[in-house]
Design an enzyme around this catalytic site. Structure first.
Site, short mmCIF file in Angstrom:
data_model
loop_
_atom_site.label_atom_id
_atom_site.label_comp_id
_atom_site.label_asym_id
_atom_site.label_seq_id
_atom_site.Cartn_x
_atom_site.Cartn_y
_atom_site.Cartn_z
N GLU A 41 -1.71 -2.47 -2.48
CA GLU A 41 -2.84 -3.38 -2.38
C GLU A 41 -2.95 -4.08 -3.74
O GLU A 41 -2.97 -3.40 -4.77
CB GLU A 41 -4.11 -2.57 -2.10
CG GLU A 41 -5.27 -3.44 -1.72
CD GLU A 41 -6.55 -2.65 -1.48
OE1 GLU A 41 -6.49 -1.40 -1.33
OE2 GLU A 41 -7.60 -3.30 -1.43
N ARG A 268 1.13 13.13 -2.55
CA ARG A 268 1.08 12.19 -3.66
C ARG A 268 1.36 12.91 -4.97
O ARG A 268 1.26 14.13 -5.05
CB ARG A 268 -0.24 11.44 -3.69
CG ARG A 268 -1.45 12.30 -3.97
CD ARG A 268 -2.75 11.61 -3.58
NE ARG A 268 -3.08 10.48 -4.42
CZ ARG A 268 -3.15 9.21 -4.00
NH1 ARG A 268 -2.91 8.91 -2.76
NH2 ARG A 268 -3.48 8.25 -4.82
N LYS A 278 -6.45 4.06 -9.21
CA LYS A 278 -6.68 2.71 -9.73
C LYS A 278 -8.12 2.52 -10.17
O LYS A 278 -8.39 1.84 -11.15
CB LYS A 278 -6.32 1.69 -8.66
CG LYS A 278 -4.87 1.27 -8.74
CD LYS A 278 -4.57 0.14 -7.79
CE LYS A 278 -4.34 0.67 -6.40
NZ LYS A 278 -3.76 -0.29 -5.48
P1 ATP Z 1 -4.92 4.75 -5.91
O1 ATP Z 1 -5.21 6.00 -5.16
O2 ATP Z 1 -4.31 4.97 -7.24
O3 ATP Z 1 -6.08 3.82 -5.98
P2 ATP Z 1 -3.82 3.45 -3.68
O4 ATP Z 1 -3.28 4.42 -2.72
O5 ATP Z 1 -5.14 2.86 -3.36
O6 ATP Z 1 -3.77 4.06 -5.13
P3 ATP Z 1 -2.05 1.37 -2.91
O7 ATP Z 1 -1.82 0.08 -3.59
O8 ATP Z 1 -2.74 1.37 -1.62
O9 ATP Z 1 -2.83 2.28 -3.94
O10 ATP Z 1 -0.71 2.21 -2.86
C1 ATP Z 1 0.51 1.72 -2.44
C2 ATP Z 1 1.36 2.87 -2.01
O11 ATP Z 1 1.53 3.79 -3.08
C3 ATP Z 1 0.71 3.64 -0.87
O12 ATP Z 1 1.70 3.89 0.11
C4 ATP Z 1 0.23 4.89 -1.52
O13 ATP Z 1 0.22 5.95 -0.61
C5 ATP Z 1 1.23 5.10 -2.65
N1 ATP Z 1 0.64 5.88 -3.73
C6 ATP Z 1 -0.50 5.62 -4.40
N2 ATP Z 1 -0.76 6.59 -5.29
C7 ATP Z 1 0.25 7.49 -5.20
C8 ATP Z 1 0.55 8.73 -5.85
N3 ATP Z 1 -0.24 9.25 -6.79
N4 ATP Z 1 1.69 9.37 -5.48
C9 ATP Z 1 2.49 8.86 -4.55
N5 ATP Z 1 2.27 7.71 -3.90
C10 ATP Z 1 1.15 7.02 -4.20
MG MG Z 2 -4.81 2.29 -0.98
#
Ligand code: ATP
Ligand code: MG
Length: 566
Positions: A41, A268, A278
């Site tokens: 995102e 994760r 984030k």
């Molecule tokens: P955050 O939890 O840091 O805000 P998010 O999941 O909202 O991250 P996205 O931009 O939606 O961020 O993530 C893009 C991809 O990265 C998604 O498929 C998400 O599952 C993966 N992702 C995010 N954080 C992790 C993590 N700590 N370990 C592995 N994959 C991750």
């Molecule tokens: Mg997300």
């Protein structure tokens, strides 16, 4: 050609996802080539957790000749998203060493298709317009013990639903006045299936579609359908989406998608001494606790790049930790270990003095310079030598001198001898102090018979120091970084901001570098001998002082070397 058994040999240890993919390829489950996607995102910068997902998605695809991975921006929430992040994320993925399949994709490119599919579900009695507020909807959804309460609007006619939905799109209503919901099962044990919201009204311009839309699809409605549009085979996501899988599958089935993509969840990445959300990273930036998203202490890819972390170290780290379905916390020492390993292999060695102490060689002629040849890497002679000028005045590290030496002190002290690397042997004769008793300079003599550092009589000299010629030194600012948090689990603390390490940045103003370091390109990393690895920072000025960031020390001073996952 693409024999699954051949590929088995290539699948990485501990990656259950590889096994699922191999089985699907062997059975030809999808009737189309392997296609994964990384779906960020664009509301922040990527961090090391995202790197795990990137390495997994691109890595699975790369194991198979026809495998590809899409980069798709999941840009369904206009309020939080920004073009700045779209650019930065692409740069980070490329920097990590991956190339996505074809053009960059955007969920917003599918808004029209998603809208048409929504109308189709309405026509088939599988979706309805609800006038309840989001709070009411949440309240009436119930919970695991409490059945859901159907909306009074649930049995609205198809005609009325279509009319209202079209008027939602046309902008006739206010935010919150109506939503579109899927009509599934208000009694389902799977709470996600209790008539989830598909669209809400948001009168906010979108970074790509501008004012074209005032209704926006919810994540669950956009995600699986975007996967289907692109022909994704394996939709790999983190464990928190496990309870979305039923809905993911329901939508695809309701739309009659053939050979739909398969959602697979993995754990994760969590790292000790690090926050990886984030929202929290944004708080650090907005609260001024760091200098920006690319502050070298940040666990963002932009920050790590600026700090001098090589992308290969991140890829190796991701390989090493593997992929599982069980949540856990990885010791940040393991990441640091991979960074040292990679830099030890790749970084050229140079000399720099962080806290200079002037040494005057009294028997060395004033104004003259001796050319000495210094090995580029004492451990790897094949890396050749470079020429340095040795002069009457040199700088050594303040910490390499002790006026009253402790036991087993092999560095410099009054009357003692040490080797200046690649140059000669010196002896300290006198310590010069200022009025306050502070040491300002050492008066020494050199052994002319020890050019290159080997004494002619073969006597044993235990200590070897790095040095920089005072006449040729380049002045620099050096930034020493330590962990940003002193709590092992900052994300688990009540207020993570109270656990910032106040000593995470130390700025050294008057460092002295050997001349070649003045010409290093921004981003290049070298080893300052005996001190650590350092990267030239972008804040170096063209005509003024270079700035260097310490990527990492040579040894793990936290003494917790990578036990986990090793
Ligand atoms: P955050 O939890 O840091 O805000 P998010 O999941 O909202 O991250 P996205 O931009 O939606 O961020 O993530 C893009 C991809 O990265 C998604 O498929 C998400 O599952 C993966 N992702 C995010 N954080 C992790 C993590 N700590 N370990 C592995 N994959 C991750
Ligand atoms: Mg997300």
């Amino acid at each position: 050609m693409n024999d699954a058994n051949d590929n088995l040999a290539d699948s990485k240890p501990g990656r259950f996802v590889d096994e699922i993919v191999l089985e699907d390829l062997a059975r030809d489950t999808f009737g189309r080539p392997l296609l994964t996607r990384f779906p960020p995102e664009p509301n922040g910068y990527l961090h090391i957790g995202h790197a795990k997902s990137i390495c997994l998605n691109f890595g699975v695809a790369a194991l198979h000749p026809d495998g590809r991975c899409n980069l798709r921006f999941d840009d369904t929430n206009p309020a939080a998203e920004d073009e700045e992040f779209v650019e930065a994320i692409q740069e980070d993925v490329r920097w990590l060493g991956f190339q996505w399949n074809g053009e960059v994709k955007f969920a917003s490119d599918y808004f029209e298709q998603l809208y048409e599919w929504a109308e189709k579900l309405i026509r088939e009695g599988k979706a309805y317009v609800d006038s309840q507020s989001l709070e009411q909807i949440r309240e009436n959804r119930g919970n695991f013990y409490k059945p859901g309460i159907p909306s009074p609007d649930r049995d609205r006619s198809v005609e009325e639903n279509l009319d209202l939905f079209r008027r939602m799109r046309a902008g006739e209503f206010e935010e919150g006045q109506y939503v579109l919901r899927a009509k599934i099962d208000m009694q389902s044990k799977d709470l996600k299936l209790r008539d989830p919201v598909m669209y809400r009204i948001r009168k906010v311009p979108h970074h790509r579609t501008g004012d074209e839309w005032c209704i926006y699809p919810m994540y669950d409605w956009a995600h699986g359908q975007s996967d289907a549009i692109e022909g994704i085979t394996h939709s790999i996501c983190t464990l928190e989406f496990q309870n979305h899988r039923g809905l993911y599958e329901w939508f695809l089935e309701a739309l009659g998608i053939e050979k739909p993509p398969k959602q697979i969840e993995f754990a994760r990445l969590n790292l000790t001494y690090t926050v990886l959300s984030k929202r929290k990273l944004q708080q650090l930036v907005e609260g001024g606790h760091v200098s920006g998203w690319d502050d070298p202490r940040m666990p963002t890819l932009a920050g790590m790049r600026r700090r001098g972390v090589p992308p290969a170290a991140i890829r190796n780290f991701c390989d090493r930790i593997g992929v599982s379905r069980k949540d856990g916390v990885v010791d940040v020492g393991l990441l640091e270990h991979e960074i040292r390993e990679e830099l030890n292999r790749t970084a050229p060695r140079r000399m720099a003095v962080l806290r200079p102490l002037r040494v005057v060689i009294e028997n060395f002629p004033e104004g003259e310079a001796l050319e000495v040849e210094v090995q580029n890497n004492p451990e790897r002679p094949e890396e050749g030598t470079r020429k340095l000028l040795f002069t009457r005045e040199v700088f050594i590290e303040r910490d390499d001198f002790m006026e009253v030496p402790m036991k087993k002190w092999f560095r410099l002290s009054p009357g003692a001898e040490v080797r200046l690397r690649g140059a000669c042997i010196i002896r300290c004769n006198e310590v010069v102090k200022d009025a306050s008793g502070e040491i300002v300079e050492l008066r020494c003599t050199w052994d002319e018979q020890s050019k290159g550092g080997a004494p002619a009589d073969g006597r044993k000299i235990k200590g070897t120091l790095h040095w920089v010629s005072a006449a040729h030194a380049v002045d620099a600012e050096v930034r020493l970084y330590d962990r940003l948090f002193h709590s092992e689990n900052p994300a688990g603390e009540e207020n993570f901001l109270e656990h910032l390490n106040p000593e995470s940045l130390e700025v050294i103003e008057g460092a002295k570098l050997e001349p070649s370091l003045g010409e290093l390109a921004v981003g290049e990393v070298v080893q300052f001998e005996r001190l650590g690895y350092f990267a030239r920072d972008r804040e170096s000025t063209a005509d003024g002082r270079p700035v260097f960031n310490r990527t990492i020390t040579l040894k793990d001073s936290w003494a917790k070397i990578a036990k986990s996952g090793a």
